[in-house]
Scaffold this motif. Structure first.
Motif, PDB file in Angstrom:
ATOM      1  N   GLY A  50     -20.500   6.708   3.384  1.00 50.96           N
ATOM      2  CA  GLY A  50     -20.121   5.296   3.348  1.00 50.96           C
ATOM      3  C   GLY A  50     -18.938   4.960   2.463  1.00 50.96           C
ATOM      4  O   GLY A  50     -18.432   3.855   2.500  1.00 50.96           O
ATOM      5  N   PHE A  51     -18.507   5.915   1.650  1.00 52.01           N
ATOM      6  CA  PHE A  51     -17.397   5.615   0.746  1.00 52.01           C
ATOM      7  C   PHE A  51     -16.121   6.314   1.205  1.00 52.01           C
ATOM      8  O   PHE A  51     -16.153   7.455   1.673  1.00 52.01           O
ATOM      9  CB  PHE A  51     -17.725   6.056  -0.685  1.00 52.01           C
ATOM     10  CG  PHE A  51     -18.821   5.240  -1.298  1.00 52.01           C
ATOM     11  CD1 PHE A  51     -18.585   3.933  -1.688  1.00 52.01           C
ATOM     12  CD2 PHE A  51     -20.096   5.768  -1.454  1.00 52.01           C
ATOM     13  CE1 PHE A  51     -19.599   3.162  -2.236  1.00 52.01           C
ATOM     14  CE2 PHE A  51     -21.124   5.002  -2.000  1.00 52.01           C
ATOM     15  CZ  PHE A  51     -20.874   3.699  -2.393  1.00 52.01           C
ATOM     16  N   VAL A  52     -15.017   5.588   1.068  1.00 47.67           N
ATOM     17  CA  VAL A  52     -13.731   6.170   1.427  1.00 47.67           C
ATOM     18  C   VAL A  52     -13.448   7.351   0.501  1.00 47.67           C
ATOM     19  O   VAL A  52     -13.560   7.235  -0.711  1.00 47.67           O
ATOM     20  CB  VAL A  52     -12.605   5.121   1.285  1.00 47.67           C
ATOM     21  CG1 VAL A  52     -11.246   5.760   1.538  1.00 47.67           C
ATOM     22  CG2 VAL A  52     -12.845   3.971   2.259  1.00 47.67           C
TER      23      VAL A  52
ATOM     24  N   LEU B  37      -5.074   3.629   7.578  1.00 46.53           N
ATOM     25  CA  LEU B  37      -5.629   2.274   7.746  1.00 46.53           C
ATOM     26  C   LEU B  37      -6.419   2.087   9.041  1.00 46.53           C
ATOM     27  O   LEU B  37      -7.481   1.468   9.043  1.00 46.53           O
ATOM     28  CB  LEU B  37      -4.501   1.233   7.661  1.00 46.53           C
ATOM     29  CG  LEU B  37      -4.970  -0.215   7.656  1.00 46.53           C
ATOM     30  CD1 LEU B  37      -5.789  -0.515   6.415  1.00 46.53           C
ATOM     31  CD2 LEU B  37      -3.783  -1.171   7.721  1.00 46.53           C
ATOM     32  N   SER B  38      -5.893   2.636  10.142  1.00 45.18           N
ATOM     33  CA  SER B  38      -6.567   2.413  11.423  1.00 45.18           C
ATOM     34  C   SER B  38      -7.644   3.454  11.707  1.00 45.18           C
ATOM     35  O   SER B  38      -8.292   3.411  12.747  1.00 45.18           O
ATOM     36  CB  SER B  38      -5.545   2.400  12.558  1.00 45.18           C
ATOM     37  OG  SER B  38      -4.650   1.328  12.376  1.00 45.18           O
TER      38      SER B  38
ATOM     39  N   LEU C  98      -9.810   4.562   8.963  1.00 46.43           N
ATOM     40  CA  LEU C  98     -10.508   4.689   7.676  1.00 46.43           C
ATOM     41  C   LEU C  98     -11.947   5.154   7.853  1.00 46.43           C
ATOM     42  O   LEU C  98     -12.484   5.887   7.021  1.00 46.43           O
ATOM     43  CB  LEU C  98     -10.522   3.340   6.943  1.00 46.43           C
ATOM     44  CG  LEU C  98      -9.522   3.124   5.823  1.00 46.43           C
ATOM     45  CD1 LEU C  98      -9.846   1.826   5.108  1.00 46.43           C
ATOM     46  CD2 LEU C  98      -9.525   4.280   4.836  1.00 46.43           C
TER      47      LEU C  98
ATOM     48  N   ARG D  34     -10.943   9.758  -1.066  1.00 51.75           N
ATOM     49  CA  ARG D  34      -9.504   9.860  -1.345  1.00 51.75           C
ATOM     50  C   ARG D  34      -8.947  11.237  -1.002  1.00 51.75           C
ATOM     51  O   ARG D  34      -7.840  11.359  -0.504  1.00 51.75           O
ATOM     52  CB  ARG D  34      -9.232   9.569  -2.830  1.00 51.75           C
ATOM     53  CG  ARG D  34      -9.482   8.148  -3.205  1.00 51.75           C
ATOM     54  CD  ARG D  34      -8.228   7.313  -3.048  1.00 51.75           C
ATOM     55  NE  ARG D  34      -8.552   5.902  -3.145  1.00 51.75           N
ATOM     56  CZ  ARG D  34      -8.433   5.187  -4.251  1.00 51.75           C
ATOM     57  NH1 ARG D  34      -7.985   5.751  -5.342  1.00 51.75           N
ATOM     58  NH2 ARG D  34      -8.737   3.923  -4.265  1.00 51.75           N
TER      59      ARG D  34
ATOM     60  N   MET E 259       0.817  -1.206   0.000  1.00 51.21           N
ATOM     61  CA  MET E 259       0.000   0.000   0.000  1.00 51.21           C
ATOM     62  C   MET E 259       0.854   1.261   0.000  1.00 51.21           C
ATOM     63  O   MET E 259       2.040   1.236   0.321  1.00 51.21           O
ATOM     64  CB  MET E 259      -0.909  -0.002   1.225  1.00 51.21           C
ATOM     65  CG  MET E 259      -1.989  -1.061   1.155  1.00 51.21           C
ATOM     66  SD  MET E 259      -3.128  -0.857   2.517  1.00 51.21           S
ATOM     67  CE  MET E 259      -4.425  -1.953   1.984  1.00 51.21           C
TER      68      MET E 259
ATOM     69  N   ARG F 146     -14.530   8.688   5.533  1.00 55.02           N
ATOM     70  CA  ARG F 146     -15.597   8.292   4.616  1.00 55.02           C
ATOM     71  C   ARG F 146     -16.627   9.400   4.504  1.00 55.02           C
ATOM     72  O   ARG F 146     -16.874  10.157   5.447  1.00 55.02           O
ATOM     73  CB  ARG F 146     -16.271   7.014   5.117  1.00 55.02           C
ATOM     74  CG  ARG F 146     -15.370   5.813   4.958  1.00 55.02           C
ATOM     75  CD  ARG F 146     -16.080   4.555   5.365  1.00 55.02           C
ATOM     76  NE  ARG F 146     -16.511   4.602   6.752  1.00 55.02           N
ATOM     77  CZ  ARG F 146     -17.204   3.640   7.341  1.00 55.02           C
ATOM     78  NH1 ARG F 146     -17.549   2.569   6.667  1.00 55.02           N
ATOM     79  NH2 ARG F 146     -17.547   3.739   8.603  1.00 55.02           N
TER      80      ARG F 146
ATOM     81  N   GLU G  38      -8.299  11.461   2.569  1.00 54.48           N
ATOM     82  CA  GLU G  38      -7.113  10.669   2.885  1.00 54.48           C
ATOM     83  C   GLU G  38      -5.843  11.441   2.551  1.00 54.48           C
ATOM     84  O   GLU G  38      -4.893  11.471   3.323  1.00 54.48           O
ATOM     85  CB  GLU G  38      -7.112   9.370   2.082  1.00 54.48           C
ATOM     86  CG  GLU G  38      -8.002   8.300   2.627  1.00 54.48           C
ATOM     87  CD  GLU G  38      -7.696   6.970   1.956  1.00 54.48           C
ATOM     88  OE1 GLU G  38      -6.904   6.209   2.510  1.00 54.48           O
ATOM     89  OE2 GLU G  38      -8.231   6.708   0.862  1.00 54.48           O
TER      90      GLU G  38
ATOM     91  N   GLU H  16      -2.359   5.319   2.307  1.00 51.50           N
ATOM     92  CA  GLU H  16      -3.197   4.190   2.722  1.00 51.50           C
ATOM     93  C   GLU H  16      -2.719   3.583   4.032  1.00 51.50           C
ATOM     94  O   GLU H  16      -3.516   3.135   4.851  1.00 51.50           O
ATOM     95  CB  GLU H  16      -3.219   3.127   1.617  1.00 51.50           C
ATOM     96  CG  GLU H  16      -4.023   3.555   0.405  1.00 51.50           C
ATOM     97  CD  GLU H  16      -3.828   2.642  -0.799  1.00 51.50           C
ATOM     98  OE1 GLU H  16      -4.750   2.546  -1.597  1.00 51.50           O
ATOM     99  OE2 GLU H  16      -2.736   2.033  -0.940  1.00 51.50           O
TER     100      GLU H  16
END
Lengths: 508, 318
Positions: free
Chosen positions: A370-372, A360-361, A363, A374, A352, A367, A377, A356
Motif C-alpha cells: 500500500g505504500f509508494v 505518476l500514471s 504509481l 521510492r 515534481m 507500491r 520508483e 515522480e
C-alpha cells in the motif's frame, strides 16, 4: 538597404530576421505593401506570419532588418509607435472593450477633452465615431455597447477604430474566422472601399479561396522564409499549396514497416460536441496520422479518445471491446495514452522530480503493502532515462530543469510505463530540436514494431508523410478523407484540410 | 567563488531557514528566562501548540492543493458542542464518551466533505465556500446552544484534553500521532503524491490519470476531521462546549502552514515544515508570556515574526 526610389510602397520590410532563444522565426524576409492593394500573406502554422505581423504591430522586436514607411527608415518599438506611424492591426478576435459604446471604443486612448483637458468631450467622441462610420458607409449606432454587436459589426468597429487614427496600412489577421458567408461579403465590400482610399492592406488567411476573392498579390512564407511573391492573377490554388508546403523529404524519418495486427483502436461514426461521424481503425503495428488545420477538430478528436469529451453518437472500441470513457483515468485503465500538445501546461508537473513525473500514471504498480516504494520508483526512472537517453543530472532533479526534448521524453516514459496499447501523440515534436526529434521518431517506430497502435496528430505535414502508414485528414470536425501512405502528398492533404466554402457551410 | 558561497548560504537558509529561526528563538528565550528550558514549560508549550498544530496539519493538505479552509475555527466550536452534547446522553462509560467523540468527528468529516463537494461539483472557490461554512457553523453553534456553553459533562470527558499519559499531556500525544500518520500519508502513499500533483497543475494531473475531484474531497474531509479532533480536545480542556471557541483559529493555522514553507499556490510544502511553523509560533507566545510582554504587544511581535519567516522562505526562490 535602400528602397527602390520609384517604389509605390507604403511600407517595405527588408531582410527581417527574428531570433528567439534556440529558434529562428524569420530568416531575412522581405515584404512590401503598396498603396491601395490587398497583399495576402499565407503559410502553414509556424511559418512566421504572426511573427512578421507582430513586428509590424510593434508587439515583437526584430533581430535584424529594415522597415521603411513611405520610404523613410523606421523603427517600430511599441504598439503605440506602430499606430503613430499609421500601421493598424485587426485581430481574429475582437479586442473591443465590451462594456464601452461603439463611439467610446473608437475613441479609446485618444479621447477628445473639454473643460481644460480634464473631462472627456462626449459630444466630440460621438461626432468622430459617426463621421468615421459614415465614411465607411456603415450605420452602426455609436451609442450601442460593443458586447451587443454581432461579430461582423465588431470587426467593422475595429476597422473604424483603425480609420479614426488615419491609418495608411491595415493588417487583418484571419478576419473571417468568426464570420458567416454574408458577413464575410460585407467585410470584403468594406475592404474594397478602404482600398479605394489608398490604404495598403495586409490580409492573412488560411482560407485560400479568399485570397482569390480579395487579394491583389500574395506572399508565401515557409519556415521563416518568404518563398515567393506572386500576382494573384498568375497563380492557382494548387500552385499556392505547393509553395506553402513544397519541401523535399529526405531521410529525416526512421520509418520502418511493422507487422500489422488486430485493430486496437476503432471509431465507428464517433461524434462529440466538436467532432462529427468520425470512423477509422488503427491496427497493432500501425502509425495512423491525423492532419488538420487549427480549428479542424483534430485536437478535440484526440481528447474524445481520452474521455475528455462525451460521445454523442457512434462507438469507440479498444482492442475489440466497446469502451466509453468518462475521464482520462478511465482511458488509461483501458490502455490508452495521450501525449498532449502542450507538454508544459498539460503534461509535466513542474513541482515534481523526473522520477515522480515518470511514475505518476503508474504509481499503483510502484507500491508495496500500500505504500509508494521510492526504490522501485528510482529503478523505473533510471531504466527509462537510460532507454530514452534522457539527459538529467539525476532522477531526483526537478523536471523544470530539463530542456524541451528531454521533458518530452519524460512524458513519453510516463506513458510507456503504463503499458498502453494505444498511444496518441499530439504534436510530439513541436518545439523539440532536430536531434531529439529523430529520437522521438525512433521510439514511435519502435512502439509500432512492438505491436502498439500509434495515432500521430501533427501540423507538420512532412512529419506525417514521413512517419505514418495512413493519414486521416480533419476539417470542420469531420474526417474528410483517409490517405494511404503511397497516395498521400502534401498537396492532397492540404486539399482535404482546407475548407472550400461549400464544405465550410456544411460543417457547421 | 563568492557567488558560490552566497548560493550555498541562501540554499541552506531556504532549506533549513525555518528550523534555524526556530532554534535561534529557543536559544534567545532560554537565555532570557531561566524557566523557559524546564521540562514542565516545554510540555506546556507543546500542549498549547497542539490545538493549532492539529488543525494546521489538515490545513497543509488543503493548501497543498492550492485551496484554503477558513471554516476550521467554526468547526472546532461546533464539533466541541456536538461532542459534549452527545456525551451527556445516558450511556455507561466509556460508551458515552466514545459516542461523543464519534459524533464530533463525524460532524467534522461531513463539514469537510460538504465544503469539498461545493469546490468540486459546483466549482465554488475554496475561499468563498469555506468562508460561508465558517459563518454558518459559527451561527449554528450559537443557535443550537442558545448562546450558552454545554456544561455538566461526564467527569471522564475532561481527561481527554487535561489528562496525561506517562507524564505527557494527551493533546501532545494526539498531535504527535496525527503528524506521524499524516506525514506517512503525504510522503508514502499514492494519495499523498496525488495531492502534490493536483496542487502543482490540476489539468496536467487529470490528464495523467489522477481523479482530482476525489483528491479535493479527501483533503477537505481531512481538514474537517482534524479540526474536529482539535475541537473535542479544546472542549475537554475547557470542560464545556463553547459556541465562541476557536475564533480566528483559521488564521493561526494558515500562519503555521505558511511559516512552515508551504506555498499558497499549492504543490510545494511539507508537514515537517508546518509542525515547525506551529511550534515556532507557540514558543514565541510562550516566551513572550514568560517575559511579561503585554498581550497587545505580543500580537504585533507574532505578526512581525510571521512576516520575517516568510521572507526567509522567499529567499530560496530568488
Amino acid at each position: 538597404m535602400i528602397p527602390d526610389p520609384d517604389s509605390r510602397s507604403l511600407l517595405e520590410m527588408c531582410g527581417i530576421v527574428k531570433e528567439y532563444p534556440g529558434v529562428t522565426a524569420l530568416r531575412g524576409v522581405s515584404f512590401d505593401v503598396r498603396s491601395g492593394e490587398v497583399h495576402c500573406l499565407v503559410g502553414e502554422n509556424g511559418a512566421g506570419k504572426s511573427t512578421l505581423t507582430g513586428i509590424l504591430a510593434g508587439a515583437v522586436r526584430r533581430t535584424a532588418g529594415d522597415i521603411f514607411v513611405e520610404g523613410r527608415s523606421t523603427d517600430i518599438a511599441s504598439p503605440i509607435d506602430a499606430l503613430r506611424r499609421g500601421i493598424g492591426m485587426i485581430y481574429q478576435e475582437s479586442r473591443l472593450v465590451p462594456e464601452l459604446t461603439v463611439a467610446e471604443n473608437i475613441a479609446l486612448g485618444r479621447e477628445p477633452r473639454s473643460a481644460g483637458g480634464v473631462l472627456i468631450d462626449r459630444a466630440a467622441v460621438r461626432r468622430i465615431a459617426e463621421k468615421v462610420l459614415s465614411d465607411l458607409g456603415e450605420d452602426i449606432p455609436v451609442t450601442a455597447r460593443a458586447r451587443d454587436l454581432d461579430s461582423a459589426q465588431q470587426q467593422i468597429v475595429e476597422i473604424a477604430k483603425a480609420f479614426a487614427r488615419d491609418l495608411r496600412v491595415l493588417v487583418l489577421d484571419e478576419p473571417t474566422a468568426a464570420l458567416t458567408e454574408r458577413e464575410k461579403l460585407r467585410l470584403f465590400a468594406l475592404i474594397r472601399g478602404v482600398q479605394a482610399k489608398g490604404t495598403g492592406i495586409i490580409y492573412i488567411s488560411h482560407r485560400l479561396e479568399e485570397i482569390f476573392e480579395i487579394g491583389d498579390r500574395v506572399t508565401v512564407l515557409r519556415d521563416g522564409e518568404a518563398v515567393g511573391t506572386r500576382d494573384v492573377a498568375d497563380v492557382d490554388r494548387a500552385a499556392l499549396i505547393r509553395m506553402m508546403v513544397g519541401r523535399d523529404l529526405d531521410k529525416e524519418y526512421p520509418k520502418e514497416d511493422a507487422e500489422r495486427g488486430a485493430p486496437l483502436l476503432e471509431l465507428r461514426d464517433l461524434s462529440t460536441r466538436d467532432v462529427h461521424n468520425v470512423s477509422f481503425a488503427v491496427h497493432a503495428g500501425e502509425i495512423f496520422g491525423i492532419a488538420g488545420l487549427i480549428g479542424s477538430g483534430k485536437v478535440e478528436l484526440s481528447r474524445a479518445l481520452f474521455g475528455e469529451q462525451r460521445s454523442t453518437g457512434g462507438a469507440l472500441y479498444i482492442d475489440g471491446t466497446a469502451a466509453e470513457f468518462s475521464s482520462p483515468a478511465d482511458a488509461i485503465a483501458k490502455g490508452v495514452a495521450l501525449l498532449t500538445e502542450d507538454r508544459n501546461a498539460l503534461g509535466l508537473l513542474m513541482n515534481m522530480s523526473v522520477a515522480e513525473n515518470i511514475t505518476l500514471s503508474s504509481l499503483g504498480a510502484h507500491r508495496r503493502r500500500g505504500f509508494v516504494n521510492r526504490a522501485m520508483e528510482q529503478r523505473t526512472a533510471e531504466a527509462y532515462t537510460a532507454l530514452l537517453k534522457i539527459k538529467t543530472p539525476s532522477s531526483d532533479t526537478s523536471v523544470a530543469a530539463l530542456s524541451g526534448g528531454n521533458r518530452q521524453k519524460v512524458i513519453l516514459a510516463r506513458w510507456l510505463n503504463t503499458g498502453a496499447k494505444v498511444l496518441v501523440f499530439n504534436e510530439p515534436t513541436a518545439g523539440v530540436d532536430v536531434g531529439a526529434k529523430f529520437e522521438i521518431y525512433t521510439h514511435i517506430v519502435r512502439l509500432a514494431k512492438e505491436g502498439k497502435a500509434v495515432v500521430l496528430l501533427s501540423s507538420d505535414l512532412p512529419e506525417l508523410l514521413g512517419m505514418c502508414d495512413r493519414i486521416g485528414v480533419m476539417c470542420h470536425g469531420r474526417m474528410t478523407g483517409i490517405l494511404e501512405r503511397e497516395k498521400a502528398t502534401q498537396e492532397n492533404i492540404m486539399e482535404l484540410a482546407t475548407p472550400d466554402d461549400t464544405g465550410a457551410r456544411h460543417g457547421n | 567563488m563568492a557567488t558560490d558561497t552566497r548560493r550555498a548560504v541562501v540554499d541552506l537558509l531556504g532549506r533549513y531557514g525555518i528550523l534555524l529561526a526556530f532554534l535561534l528563538q529557543v536559544l534567545i528565550f532560554s537565555q532570557l528566562s531561566p524557566y523557559f528550558m524546564t521540562g514542565e514549560n516545554l510540555l506546556n508549550v507543546s500542549l498549547q501548540a497542539s490545538i493549532n498544530a492539529i488543525i494546521a496539519a489538515g490545513m497543509t493538505f488543503v493548501i497543498l492543493t492550492a485551496g484554503i479552509d477558513l471554516s476550521v475555527g467554526s468547526v472546532v466550536a461546533l464539533a466541541g458542542i456536538v461532542a459534549t452534547t452527545v456525551c451527556k446522553v445516558d450511556l455507561p462509560f466509556p460508551l458515552n464518551i466514545g459516542a461523543g467523540i464519534a459524533a464530533g468527528l463525524l460532524f467534522g468529516t461531513l463539514s469537510g466533505l460538504g465544503g469539498g463537494l461545493f469546490v468540486t461539483r459546483f466549482r465554488i472557490t475554496p475561499f468563498i465556500i469555506t468562508l460561508a461554512l465558517m459563518t454558518i457553523w459559527r451561527g449554528a453553534a450559537f443557535v443550537v446552544t442558545d448562546g450558552r456553553p454545554v456544561w455538566e459533562l461526564p467527569a471522564e470527558f475532561a481527561s481527554l484534553g487535561g489528562g496525561r499519559l506517562g507524564g505527557i499531556p494527551v493533546p501532545t500525544i494526539v498531535m504527535l500521532a496525527v503528524y506521524a500518520v499524516a506525514h506517512v500519508v503525504l510522503t508514502r502513499t499514492r494519495f499523498g503524491r496525488y495531492v502534490y500533483a493536483v496542487g502543482g497543475n490540476i489539468e496536467a494531473a487529470r490528464l495523467a490519470g489522477v481523479r482530482p475531484q476525489r483528491i479535493l474531497l479527501a483533503v477537505y474531509a481531512i481538514s474537517g476531521v482534524l479540526s474536529a479532533v482539535s475541537g473535542i480536545l479544546l472542549a475537554s480542556r475547557m470542560n464545556s462546549g463553547q459556541p465562541n471557541a476557536g475564533g480566528m483559529y483559521e488564521l493561526d493555522a494558515i500562519a503555521a502552514v505558511v511559516v512552515g514553507g508551504t506555498s499558497l499556490q499549492g504543490g510545494r510544502g511539507t508537514l515537517v515544515g508546518t509542525f515547525i511553523g506551529a511550534m515556532l509560533i507557540a514558543v514565541l507566545r510562550n516566551g513572550l508570556n514568560l517575559m511579561n510582554v503585554s498581550s497587545y504587544l505580543q500580537q504585533v511581535i507574532v505578526g512581525l515574526v510571521i512576516l520575517l519567516a516568510t521572507m526567509i522562505d522567499q529567499a530560496k526562490k530568488t
